[in-house]
Write an enzyme that holds these catalytic residues in place. Structure first.
Site, PDB file in Angstrom:
ATOM      1  N   ASP A 199       0.825  -1.209   0.000  1.00  0.00           N
ATOM      2  CA  ASP A 199       0.000   0.000   0.000  1.00  0.00           C
ATOM      3  C   ASP A 199       0.863   1.265   0.000  1.00  0.00           C
ATOM      4  OD1 ASP A 199      -2.221   1.930   0.885  1.00  0.00           O
ATOM      5  OD2 ASP A 199      -3.293   0.027   0.792  1.00  0.00           O
ATOM      6  N   HIS A 237      -3.737   5.275   4.209  1.00  0.00           N
ATOM      7  CA  HIS A 237      -4.545   4.137   3.803  1.00  0.00           C
ATOM      8  C   HIS A 237      -3.929   2.808   4.254  1.00  0.00           C
ATOM      9  CE1 HIS A 237      -6.078   1.504   0.400  1.00  0.00           C
ATOM     10  NE2 HIS A 237      -7.196   2.042   0.818  1.00  0.00           N
ATOM     11  N   SER A 409     -11.595  -1.378   0.111  1.00  0.00           N
ATOM     12  CA  SER A 409     -10.283  -1.260   0.764  1.00  0.00           C
ATOM     13  C   SER A 409     -10.297  -1.786   2.181  1.00  0.00           C
ATOM     14  CB  SER A 409      -9.898   0.219   0.886  1.00  0.00           C
ATOM     15  OG  SER A 409      -9.107   0.612  -0.179  1.00  0.00           O
TER      16      SER A 409
END
Ligand SMILES: *[C@@H]1O[C@H](CO)[C@@H](O)[C@H](O)[C@H]1NC(C)=O
Ligand SMILES: *[C@@H]1O[C@H](CO)[C@@H](O)[C@H](O)[C@H]1NC(C)=O
Ligand SMILES: *[C@@H]1O[C@H](CO)[C@@H](O)[C@H](O)[C@H]1NC(C)=O
Length: 836
Positions: A199, A237, A409
């Site tokens: 990520d 994230h 996600s």
């Protein structure tokens, strides 16, 4: 084998690191990936080519990067082309690929020019933001609260936001959680398992993540440094995804699903990245990392159709073959957030890979979130944002939590956490065992929404929900006693030549292929798992095409759907679609592919060819080899016309379909529908051939079949011809009625449509679920006649989560979301921007 791969891993690691020492100066040099015969050293090849050896590509044995000054690449290209031709000739003449020639250039097995680094992957963030409502204690279920309290005390959980982590224990909607607590109470908390979150970084200084951080599994491919520290303002994230999996049980924020497992960060999303680095990332430390959790992919805009490059595909294949001591790396991918833009996860080559567990979303009330994409490759769903709440997890910062994580996600990492627990209980499970466990234990949801097909195995599959939602408890229980599957076997049919224009409107081109028991036996396949179809379709507007696959048992995979936003004048070029809908089904019999062009307009196309690929468990594991690494083009494989029949299929005539009086249907009993338990029934109607176009080999004509005008490939229900005719005539009438009903609702809907931008569209996504209710309730599967209607439920939510402007997915509303924990850093969590 374990030892051998351990050694290669070490060597490979050295190679990768040395490759990383040369930053690739793409302005002045061109880069090539070469796959070399094991008898040749890369330095020798470099010398012969006059190129610079840059290093091994990740863990891909024999794959090396070479570079040349830009001025010299034209010659080099020519040379590589010559080599390719030579290789093809040799292959055609049946000479061993590896050759006996002494020419060092013949030791180049494969070559590929490396495109400059690009930013093509995007995080699968929550697409919209509605304010998070804090936990309403009055709505809590007393029994579940008591259970939660008891569990917290026996497990020693004191994490401050644990009670808000409804995805772990849902006190407001009992049962709508991962059902993980029972696993923890058995002492299974993820020990001995590591998950790499690929990520935008991992905050290893977070007090919640620090205890489980695995530096040896981590790397920053954007900065070429060992620590994947978040550096950009919105590098959050990855950290949030890590928290979902491996946040420690302590006094910070909440806990991860596998709170004693290790988490590594592999940072790739914060800068453009080339295929060499991405290939290395997906195999990074693959003897230490067991699971790769990937909450990103190509743009979910409903117009992109993008697959990993050949090196990345090779790396994924290498991962399942050699990662985790040969048990196989487990890839978990978020399905994608583009449902509201008409996107579908079969247009994404990561989520439609057989090597990945594709995870869609379900919200805390059990609804299908409007963003979560559907497709035949979707294996399961896991909890995420929707119905006014989000996933609560750890954030970037020493003691900082986040209450607004969401999108697919957030669903992927929860499934990855469940995999970590299963592996903790049974480390020897292979990558395919884990897919089996998901298939076997996922729990179907919203079973009356018309999206489910009952499979011959007795399981249910839905393009919207996969096999259902992840139930961690059941999965881990089954994992404990699971018999490991034998190695993977496969069967590739020849390329099946079609070369016919696709009719427009509701008719489609049908091509068929028979799989025989002998073929299966020769291919060593005992049991079917994945099915893939690689195909070529020429078209001047890609979004007009849709493809269905019907299995011998009549199970339908909607391989692709028409996409309103996809304007590409491209068609499908060697694209591989994947389906898990046929898992466990007998593949013997006739498979058909139906390509449609539902939009009557100036854009048209040709169905060129296709091939069916079956993947499953070997009969004899001992003699089963690994599948070769994927190649760029399948041109070398044989072509065949013979078993293909192309037929135009016509829908039920629409003239009679529209009810004269739209109110009529309200009086009709809702159970007047084809039996849902016979999955072939609605299909049969569609397959009724009304015209046959010239086909190279077999031209089934209505009169040539011995069952009168009912073609032999329709199910006979074991009845006499007369009864069959009766059954089919009734089906036609019934289906005509429901189609009429559908058309009626469509017309109603079209009337109500705000925009007039796409007037040439007969079908559009249906935004208001209520309008569809009578159809959904009454007709069951019948509504799913075509791909266009199939998608009708893909993005439903009874909540208005989307504004009209889909193109601006992340707005500032998240500023409303509460920030909990130590520091306060309010505004910068607000807008979720995509990377520049
Ligand atoms: C959840 O786990 C428990 C054991 O803790 C099990 O008895 C139950 O059937 C599972 N499923 C649901 C929906 O609670
Ligand atoms: C497949 O086999 C069935 C039964 O033998 C036959 O009727 C059908 O025509 C075959 N289809 C193709 C495409 O060869
Ligand atoms: C498909 O389109 C390409 C160009 O877009 C063309 O070169 C090719 O010949 C076409 N193939 C067929 C079978 O129409």
């Amino acid at each position: 084998m374990r030892i051998v791969s351990g050694i290669t891993a070490t060597l490979g690691l050295a190679g990768a690191v040395s490759a990383n020492l040369h930053p690739r100066s793409q302005e002045t040099r061109d880069f090539f990936a070469l796959h070399l015969d094991e008898t040749t050293s890369p330095s020798h090849i470099a010398q012969v080519l006059g190129a610079r050896h840059e290093g091994q590509i990740g863990q891909l044995e024999g794959h090396h990067t070479f570079s040349l000054p830009r001025e010299e690449t034209a010659q080099f290209d020519t040379l590589l082309n010559d080599l390719r031709t030579r290789r093809n000739l040799r292959r055609r003449d049946g000479i061993d690929e590896r050759g006996t020639s002494d020419d060092p250039l013949d030791k180049i097995l494969w070559s590929h020019k490396i495109a400059p680094a690009r930013q093509r992957l995007q995080k699968r963030l929550p697409p919209v933001s509605v304010p998070y409502k804090s936990l309403d204690k009055r709505k809590e279920n007393a029994q579940v609260v008591a259970f939660q309290k008891e569990a917290m005390s026996s497990l020693g959980i004191t994490d401050p936001i644990f009670r808000e982590q409804w995805h772990l224990i849902n006190t407001v909607q009992p049962g709508h959680d991962l059902n993980v607590t029972g696993v923890w109470l058995e002492g299974i908390t993820g020990k001995g398992v590591a998950t790499a979150v690929v990520d935008d970084g991992l905050d290893m200084d977070s007090d919640d993540l620090k205890p489980n951080y695995l530096p040896e599994g981590s790397w920053d491919f954007n900065e070429n440094v060992p620590e994947p520290r978040p550096l950009l303002l919105d590098d959050k994230h990855g950290t949030r995804c890590c928290g979902e999996i491996g946040a420690a049980k302590n006094d910070v924020c909440g806990v991860g699903v596998a709170y004693d497992s290790k988490i590594a960060g592999i940072r790739i999303l914060s800068k453009p990245i080339d295929d060499v680095d991405e290939a290395a990332a997906i195999n990074w430390a693959y003897q230490k990392n067991d699971i790769y959790s990937c909450s990103w992919g190509p743009n979910d805009d409903g117009a992109t159709m993008d697959a990993p490059g050949i090196l990345i595909k090779r790396a994924m294949t290498n991962g399942v073959q050699n990662g985790r001591g040969g048990r196989g790396s487990v890839y978990v991918f978020a399905a994608g957030n583009g449902a509201a833009s008409g996107d579908n996860c079969n247009f994404d080559g990561y989520t439609n890979s057989i090597y990945s567990i594709t995870v869609g979303a379900i919200d805390r009330e059990g609804n299908h979130p409007a963003y979560s994409e559907s497709c035949s490759a979707q294996l399961v769903v896991a909890y995420s944002s929707g119905s006014g709440d989000y996933i609560h997890t750890t954030d970037v910062g020493a003691n900082k939590c986040f209450s607004g994580h969401g999108g697919t996600s957030a669903a992927g990492p929860l499934a990855a956490g469940s995999v970590a627990l299963a592996l903790s209980a049974r480390p020897e499970l292979t990558w395919r065992d884990l897919q089996y466990l998901m298939v076997e234990t996922a729990v179907p949801v919203s079973e009356d929404d018309g999206s489910w097909q009952v499979l011959p195995s007795g399981r249910k599959f839905s393009h919207d929900w996969g096999f259902g939602k992840v139930d961690t408890y059941t999965m881990v229980q089954l994992a404990k006693t699971w018999d490991l599957v034998k190695p993977q076997a496969w069967l590739h049919t020849p390329w099946l030549r079609v070369h016919q224009d696709i009719p427009q409107g509701d008719r489609g081109l049908l091509s068929r292929y028979n799989i025989t028991a002998d073929q299966l036996k020769a291919a060593n396949i005992a049991k079917l798992e994945h099915v893939t179809v690689t195909m070529n379709v020429n078209h001047t507007r890609r979004g007009d095409i849709s493809v269905e696959m019907h299995s011998p048992a009549g199970i339908i995979s909607y391989l692709s759907i028409a996409r309103e936003k996809d304007e590409a004048a491209a068609g499908y070029e060697d694209w591989t679609f994947m389906s898990v809908a046929h898992w466990g089904e007998s593949p013997i019999g006739e498979w058909s592919i139906i390509v449609k062009d539902t939009n009557v307009n100036d854009y048209s196309g040709t169905f060129i060819d296709w091939r069916l690929n079956l993947w499953g468990e070997a009969i004899d594991g001992a003699k089963q080899k690994f599948h070769p690494l994927p190649d760029e083009h399948d041109d070398d494989h044989p072509y065949e016309d013979a078993p293909v029949a192309t037929t135009s299929i016509a829908p039920v005539p629409t003239k009679t379909a529209a009810p004269a009086n739209p109110d009529d249907h309200h009086d009709r009993p809702v159970n007047a529908k084809p039996s849902v338990s016979n999955p072939t029934a609605p299909v049969a109607d569609e397959k009724k051939p009304t015209s046959t176009t010239g086909s190279e080999a077999e031209t089934p004509s209505p009169s040539s079949t011995d069952s009168g005008y009912i073609s032999s490939y329709l199910p006979t229900f074991g009845a006499s011809k007369r009864t069959q005719i009766w059954i089919y005539a009734s089906l036609v009438m019934i289906i005509t009625f429901f189609i009429g009903l559908g058309v009626y609702f469509q017309l109603q809907r079209v009337k109500r449509r705000r925009t007039t931008a796409h007037d040439d569209y007969e079908f559009e996504m249906i935004e208001d679920e209520d309008e569809m209710q009578p159809m959904a309730g009454a007709s069951g599967r019948t509504q799913r006649r075509g791909g266009e209607l199939y998608n009708a439920f893909a993005g439903e939510s009874d909540e208005e989560m989307f504004s009209d402007d889909d193109d601006e997915p992340y707005r500032d509303g998240l500023a409303n979301i509460q920030e909990k924990g130590g520091e306060d850093e309010a505004s910068d969590d607000g807008p979720h921007r995509e990377k520049p």
